[in-house]
Motif scaffolding. Structure first.
Motif, PDB file in Angstrom:
ATOM      1  N   UNK A   2      17.280  -1.292   9.249  1.00 27.63           N
ATOM      2  CA  UNK A   2      18.135  -1.487   8.452  1.00 27.63           C
ATOM      3  C   UNK A   2      18.237  -1.311   7.282  1.00 27.63           C
ATOM      4  N   UNK A   3      16.811  -1.263   6.228  1.00 29.49           N
ATOM      5  CA  UNK A   3      16.540  -0.666   5.584  1.00 29.49           C
ATOM      6  C   UNK A   3      16.749   0.780   5.754  1.00 29.49           C
ATOM      7  N   UNK A   4      16.265   1.651   6.192  1.00 34.72           N
ATOM      8  CA  UNK A   4      15.801   2.849   6.685  1.00 34.72           C
ATOM      9  C   UNK A   4      17.441   3.334   6.263  1.00 34.72           C
TER      10      UNK A   4
ATOM     11  N   UNK B  97       7.240   1.859   3.021  1.00 32.16           N
ATOM     12  CA  UNK B  97       7.564   0.562   1.723  1.00 32.16           C
ATOM     13  C   UNK B  97       7.209  -0.451   2.986  1.00 32.16           C
ATOM     14  N   UNK B  98       6.266  -1.502   1.967  1.00 31.09           N
ATOM     15  CA  UNK B  98       6.446  -2.547   3.256  1.00 31.09           C
ATOM     16  C   UNK B  98       5.769  -4.083   2.217  1.00 31.09           C
ATOM     17  N   UNK B  99       6.053  -5.289   2.636  1.00 30.62           N
ATOM     18  CA  UNK B  99       6.036  -6.476   1.898  1.00 30.62           C
ATOM     19  C   UNK B  99       5.906  -7.075   0.057  1.00 30.62           C
ATOM     20  N   UNK B 100       5.136  -5.820   0.074  1.00 29.76           N
ATOM     21  CA  UNK B 100       4.587  -5.888  -1.709  1.00 29.76           C
ATOM     22  C   UNK B 100       5.001  -4.740  -2.456  1.00 29.76           C
TER      23      UNK B 100
ATOM     24  N   UNK C 228      10.054  -5.113   1.190  1.00 33.46           N
ATOM     25  CA  UNK C 228      11.156  -4.932   1.684  1.00 33.46           C
ATOM     26  C   UNK C 228      11.795  -5.764   2.979  1.00 33.46           C
ATOM     27  N   UNK C 229      11.105  -6.527   3.544  1.00 34.33           N
ATOM     28  CA  UNK C 229      11.363  -8.345   3.798  1.00 34.33           C
ATOM     29  C   UNK C 229      12.770  -9.326   2.448  1.00 34.33           C
TER      30      UNK C 229
END
Length: 147
Positions: A13-15, A42-45, A109-110
Motif C-alpha cells: 500500500x505504501x509503494x 523505508x522501515x519503521x524508524x 512505514x507502519x
C-alpha cells in the motif's frame, strides 16, 4: 505488531500510494553503470535515499566512489546538503559496498500519518540526487578519467 501478511500489505500500500503521489520514472537501476544504483528505503524508524556503489571488482568500486567523492562539495552545496559519504559500508550480509545517502528519522512505514512526509522526502532527495547524477554522469561513468 503486524502479522507477516499485514506487514506485506502495508508495504505494498505504501509503494502504491507513493507511485500515485509522485508518478514519475525514477532513475534507480538505470544508471547505465553496472552495480551503481539509486534506491529508496523505508522501515519503521527511518527513510533513506541511497546511492549504492557495489561492483564486485574492488578496484571499480573504489574508482566510482572516489569519482563521486571528488564531487562531494558540489553535491553538498548544490543538491543534497545533508548527504553522508561512506567508502566502506557493511551490509547485513557482510558485503562491503560504498554508499552515499540521506535519511530522515522519526517516521514509520507502519504509520500512515508519516507517509506524506516520507513521500515528500523521497521526491525531494531522489530528484536532487538524480539531477546531480545526470549533470555529472559522463565524468562518473568514464573510468579513463582519473579523479
Amino acid at each position: 505488531m503486524f502479522s507477516k501478511e499485514e506487514a506485506l500489505q502495508i508495504k505494498k500500500d505504501f509503494w502504491i500510494a507513493f507511485a500515485e503521489e509522485y508518478p514519475k520514472k525514477w532513475l534507480l537501476y538505470n544508471t547505465k553503470i553496472k552495480d551503481v544504483t539509486f534506491k529508496f528505503y523505508v522501515d519503521n524508524k527511518k527513510a533513506q535515499v541511497l546511492l549504492d556503489i557495489e561492483p564486485k571488482d574492488e578496484e571499480k568500486r573504489k574508482i566510482y566512489y572516489e569519482k563521486v567523492e571528488s564531487l562531494k562539495n558540489i553535491l553538498l552545496e548544490d543538491y543534497v546538503e545533508d548527504a553522508i559519504f561512506e567508502r566502506n559500508f557493511y551490509l547485513e550480509n557482510g558485503k562491503i559496498i560504498s554508499r552515499v545517502w540521506v535519511e530522515i528519522t522519526g517516521i514509520s512505514i507502519n504509520n500512515k500519518n508519516t507517509w506524506n512526509t516520507i513521500f515528500d522526502f523521497f521526491n525531494e532527495k531522489m530528484s536532487a540526487f538524480e539531477l546531480f547524477f545526470y549533470e555529472n554522469e559522463d565524468y562518473i561513468k568514464d573510468l579513463e578519467i582519473n579523479t
